[in-house]
Design an enzyme around this catalytic site. Structure first.
Site, PDB file in Angstrom:
ATOM      1  CD  GLU A  96       3.835   1.547   7.824  1.00 57.95           C
ATOM      2  OE1 GLU A  96       4.537   1.225   8.786  1.00 57.95           O
ATOM      3  OE2 GLU A  96       2.938   0.821   7.380  1.00 57.95           O
ATOM      4  CB  CYS A 109       6.868   0.500  -2.190  1.00 57.45           C
ATOM      5  SG  CYS A 109       5.228  -0.198  -1.986  1.00 57.45           S
ATOM      6  CB  CYS A 116      -6.725  -0.467   2.248  1.00 58.40           C
ATOM      7  SG  CYS A 116      -7.284  -1.117   0.655  1.00 58.40           S
ATOM      8  CB  CYS A 120      -7.087  -8.170   0.508  1.00 58.20           C
ATOM      9  SG  CYS A 120      -7.613  -7.254  -0.963  1.00 58.20           S
ATOM     10  CB  CYS A 123      -3.678  -7.063   2.902  1.00 51.75           C
ATOM     11  SG  CYS A 123      -2.805  -5.484   2.805  1.00 51.75           S
ATOM     12  N   GLY A 165      -3.270   1.139   0.627  1.00 54.81           N
ATOM     13  CA  GLY A 165      -4.410   1.663  -0.126  1.00 54.81           C
ATOM     14  C   GLY A 165      -4.545   1.132  -1.529  1.00 54.81           C
ATOM     15  CD  GLU A 166      -7.069  -0.584  -5.868  1.00 55.40           C
ATOM     16  OE1 GLU A 166      -6.419  -1.568  -5.488  1.00 55.40           O
ATOM     17  OE2 GLU A 166      -7.003  -0.137  -7.035  1.00 55.40           O
ATOM     18  CB  SER A 220      -3.980  -7.852  -6.453  1.00 56.82           C
ATOM     19  OG  SER A 220      -2.921  -6.995  -6.126  1.00 56.82           O
ATOM     20  CG  LEU A 221      -5.486 -13.308 -10.936  1.00 59.66           C
ATOM     21  CD1 LEU A 221      -6.557 -12.371 -11.445  1.00 59.66           C
ATOM     22  CD2 LEU A 221      -4.706 -13.889 -12.117  1.00 59.66           C
ATOM     23  CG  HIS A 222      -3.883 -12.319  -4.611  1.00 55.43           C
ATOM     24  ND1 HIS A 222      -2.520 -12.266  -4.733  1.00 55.43           N
ATOM     25  CD2 HIS A 222      -4.286 -11.039  -4.390  1.00 55.43           C
ATOM     26  CE1 HIS A 222      -2.110 -11.012  -4.573  1.00 55.43           C
ATOM     27  NE2 HIS A 222      -3.163 -10.252  -4.383  1.00 55.43           N
ATOM     28  CG  ASN A 296       5.724 -10.838   3.004  1.00 57.94           C
ATOM     29  OD1 ASN A 296       6.736 -11.523   3.051  1.00 57.94           O
ATOM     30  ND2 ASN A 296       5.433 -10.068   1.954  1.00 57.94           N
ATOM     31  CB  CYS A 339       3.872  -7.535  -0.284  1.00 60.98           C
ATOM     32  SG  CYS A 339       4.892  -7.241  -1.687  1.00 60.98           S
TER      33      CYS A 339
END
Ligand code: SAH
Length: 360
Positions: A96, A109, A116, A120, A123, A165-166, A220-222, A296, A339
């Protein structure tokens, strides 16, 4: 007759590789620039369109290479104007991309892997697992095909590598694609300042990326403790916070530019004032921006979006410590384009449910 799928996609070759192929056939190397301009600037989809090349060369290219393209399986437009594309790849996997109009900007994007493998916790893409890395051509085609579907007066102004993906786990193909994206001579001519790559925090590849490109970096810390971050992002066990932040402090980033830290706010998990103060301490002295992303939801996800007042309180705590903080407004969430909501829905529609769909 050659079968199209067995021929290498010419968009996977960089200019040097094209030049050496040409020289091997006693053709002038400058033809490589002409070919790349056709592919990336004029959007050619066949060699016969390349009218400034000699016919014999066009025929030779046709025999050797394909210009294969992904199929647009669906194109859905959200109420806020966000458009989500589902692209079908040659091996029937799907990925996508999301076009996000915002005032004078039009950001795309894009994905760098099908699925992936980083797992996480919050996600949707993680639920699919890693299917495979995308090739450079498949990364670039997301831009070429989205661009093709726009009206002539709108232009993609920014590209963010924040889809499925990363990107840094697919470093060689991502770098190859970035080189063509930023090549102002024969490539897509997008300024590296208008490109942002988001990573889960792969320390060695972050260092390489900053040495080898000028693109913006988002991390990406979170979470601001190892304990919580390892629960949310299993990769933290490999590259814990101290190592990641030390890496960020040592990056040779020009004065005027900043690293972006992304922090997805998960109600009751990482959104307390104490979490905000810990985050402020962790990043102290780093030139950075902080993007807060209220989580989200997606089917089967256990996480809750915090109340707007909580989000605001988190932001104010950070602002009071002198940080520049943005709250990312969810875009296209009615079509699952925001996201963390990308999951290649074709897999579900094709009757091969992802683990997510099976669980939901
Ligand atoms: N693999 C890369 C890029 C993909 S995700 C990375 O991890 O950075 C882009 C951003 O969206 C990341 O910061 C990611 O953590 C965040 N994200 C993932 N799922 C989300 C969700 N459900 N809600 C809000 N943000 C999410």
């Amino acid at each position: 007759m050659y079968c199209a799928v067995t021929k290498p996609n010419i968009k996977d070759l960089n200019r040097e590789e094209l030049e050496s192929w040409l020289m091997g056939r006693r053709e002038a190397p400058f033809r490589a620039s002409q070919i790349q301009k056709w592919l990336f600037q004029k959007g050619a989809t066949s060699f016969s369109e390349m009218t400034n090349l000699p016919v014999e060369l066009r025929n030779a290219l046709e025999e050797e290479f394909s210009i294969s393209r992904p199929a647009i399986l669906t194109r859905r437009e959200a109420r806020d104007g966000t458009i989500k594309f589902l692209f079908g790849l040659s091996d029937s996997l799907s990925i996508e991309s999301v076009l996000i109009p915002e005032r004078e900007r039009l950001a795309l994007c894009i994905s760098t892997q099908a699925g992936c493998g980083f797992g996480c916790a919050f996600c949707a893409t993680a639920q699919m697992g890693l299917k495979r890395n995308l090739r450079a051509s498949e990364i670039l085609d997301q831009i070429l095909e989205s661009r093709r579907s726009l009206s002539p007066d709108s232009r993609i102004t920014h590209v963010v590598l924040m889809g499925m993906g990363e990107p840094l786990a697919n470093y060689p193909q991502t770098l190859r694609a970035l080189r063509i994206m930023t090549d102002s001579d024969t490539g897509l001519a997008i300024s590296p300042r208008r490109i942002t790559l988001s990573t889960v925090g792969l320390v060695p590849q972050i260092k390489k990326l900053v040495e080898e490109t000028q693109v913006n970096l988002a991390i990406s810390l979170h979470a601001a403790t190892d304990d919580l971050r390892s629960k949310l992002l299993p990769v933290n066990r490999k590259y814990p916070l101290a190592e990641l932040i030390e890496c960020c402090r040592s990056l040779p980033i020009p004065k005027r530019r900043r690293i972006t830290f992304e922090y997805t706010l998960l109600g009751g998990v990482n959104d307390s004032p104490e979490d905000a103060r810990r985050l402020a301490r962790l990043l102290s002295g780093l030139r950075c921006k902080i993007n807060l992303i209220p989580v989200n939801p997606f089917p089967g996800s256990a996480f809750q979006r915090p109340a707007p007042a909580e989000v605001e309180r988190f932001r104010e705590t950070l602002c009071a410590k002198g940080y520049q903080v943005n709250i990312r407004v969810p875009r296209g969430d009615d079509i699952e384009a925001a996201c963390g909501q990308l999951h290649g829905e074709q897999n579900v529609m094709a009757g091969r449910p992802s683990r997510l769909a099976a669980a939901g």
